[in-house]
Design an enzyme around this catalytic site. Structure first.
Site, short mmCIF file in Angstrom:
data_model
loop_
_atom_site.label_atom_id
_atom_site.label_comp_id
_atom_site.label_asym_id
_atom_site.label_seq_id
_atom_site.Cartn_x
_atom_site.Cartn_y
_atom_site.Cartn_z
N ARG A 1 0.72 -1.30 -0.07
CA ARG A 1 -0.07 0.27 0.00
C ARG A 1 0.97 1.38 0.19
NH1 ARG A 1 -5.18 -0.19 1.77
NH2 ARG A 1 -5.65 1.59 0.63
N ASP B 1 -3.60 8.94 6.33
CA ASP B 1 -2.73 7.95 5.79
C ASP B 1 -1.19 8.45 5.81
OD1 ASP B 1 -3.98 5.07 4.78
OD2 ASP B 1 -5.41 6.67 4.93
N ASN C 1 -5.98 11.42 2.93
CA ASN C 1 -7.06 10.47 3.80
C ASN C 1 -7.65 9.84 2.73
OD1 ASN C 1 -7.90 9.36 6.07
ND2 ASN C 1 -9.87 10.57 5.61
#
Length: 352
Positions: free
Chosen positions: A92, A238, A248
């Site tokens: 990710r 994030d 985010n």
């Protein structure tokens, strides 16, 4: 009834609560292979920046467990663990906690790799990161709750709760602490397409804790904020850049613009491990998710075949639209580069 733990380490094995099937089913998947853990992160069995970082640390423990013999030097350890580390790092790209956790693992290998106890040290680190995150979230929750006025309605997006962290949550940690203090009258949870984290996870978490929550379609956000006048829009992140811009879940930027127009305030709640002090917002990499997530719904096609799609997982909210960033070290009001870097420096001094 408390929300179940998203991550469990037991008998040298990692267990992840499969968040893809909540709230209908509550099932743990078991992992002893770091490459399968990387696949689980990518497939969103586990999600949320802090939880991804914790999971990656346990993934490095599993990688060390797989080695048939102990490498003779730190350099040899890095070489042996390198492929698993790369797989985890590529799972990710936006979640900076992932790289923060892997870099802490790198330091352990450097410290212990020349004749030390690398496997035990990596295990101790992962367990520590997990426990530390829960304590950090509770501090974030209490700092954030201090900003919430009595009898408040608040609005949240995606899931930044116990399921996205080691436990308690960042944005939902603020809501939990404010509810404990008697300040929360109600919460609006945006559904969060296309994975519906708000509908499936946030709503479920808040109901488990007895916090009044109303699920809302995303297109209703402007209407609801105008009509119900929430005091704060509270979200996680994030990655937070040096200039205070925050990445985010996609749709956060929309909410910040709507909030600015209607006089609601925007709070970003995140640990300092979510900050990337080396870049500004425009440099934050934005993950593009598979087209099938929006061309299909529960396995059934809902868009024409061969449809061109855009499915960014995140957006970046400029610092000018953020009223407060809340970390375990306190509150950054009206964030900008000077305030962010000063906050991070003060946090490092306090941790010495």
């Amino acid at each position: 009834m408390a929300t179940p733990s998203a991550i469990i380490w037991s008998n040298n094995q990692l267990q992840l609560l499969d968040q893809r099937i909540l709230p209908v089913q509550c099932e743990y998947l078991h992992y002893d292979d770091p490459y399968i853990v990387a696949d689980a992160i990518r497939a969103m069995v586990v999600r949320g920046a802090p939880a991804i970082g914790i999971t990656a640390a346990y993934g490095m423990v599993l990688a060390a467990q797989q080695l048939k013999s102990s490498p003779a030097s730190a350099a040899a350890w890095h070489l042996a663990l390198g492929p698993a580390r790369e797989a985890l790092a590529n799972s990710r790209p936006t979640a900076v906690n992932l790289f923060w956790a892997l870099e802490r693992c790198d330091r352990v290998v450097e410290e212990q790799g020349n004749g030390g106890q690398v496997l035990q040290a990596l295990t101790d680190l992962a367990v520590h990161i997990h426990a530390e995150d829960i304590q950090i979230n509770q501090r974030i929750g209490d700092f954030g709750a201090s900003l919430i006025p009595p009898d408040s309605i608040v609005y949240t997006h995606c899931n930044a709760g116990a399921l996205a962290t080691g436990g308690y949550g960042t944005a939902l940690g603020v809501i939990r602490s404010a509810h404990r203090d008697g300040k929360i009258r109600g919460v609006f949870a945006g559904e969060t397409r296309p994975w519906l984290q708000g509908a499936r996870l946030t709503s479920w978490e808040l109901m488990q804790d007895g916090i009044p929550v109303t699920l809302a379609i995303e297109g209703a956000a402007a209407h609801l904020i105008r009509e119900h006048k929430p005091s704060w829009i509270i979200v996680g992140a994030d990655r937070i850049a040096a200039n205070g811009d925050a990445a985010n879940k996609i749709g956060t930027y929309n909410l910040a613009i709507i909030a600015k127009h209607h006089g609601a305030k925007v709070m970003v709640a995140a640990p300092t491990s979510t900050f990337d002090a080396l870049i500004d917002g425009p440099q934050i990499p934005i993950e593009q998710r598979p087209a099938e997530e929006i061309t299909h719904s529960f396995g059934k096609r809902v868009a024409p075949e061969n449809m061109v799609t855009s499915n960014p997982a995140f957006d970046v909210t400029p610092a000018q639209l953020i009223d407060a960033i809340v970390t375990e070290h306190g509150i950054i009001h009206q964030p900008d580069r000077i305030k962010v870097l000063a906050h991070l420096a003060e946090g490092k001094r306090n941790n010495r």
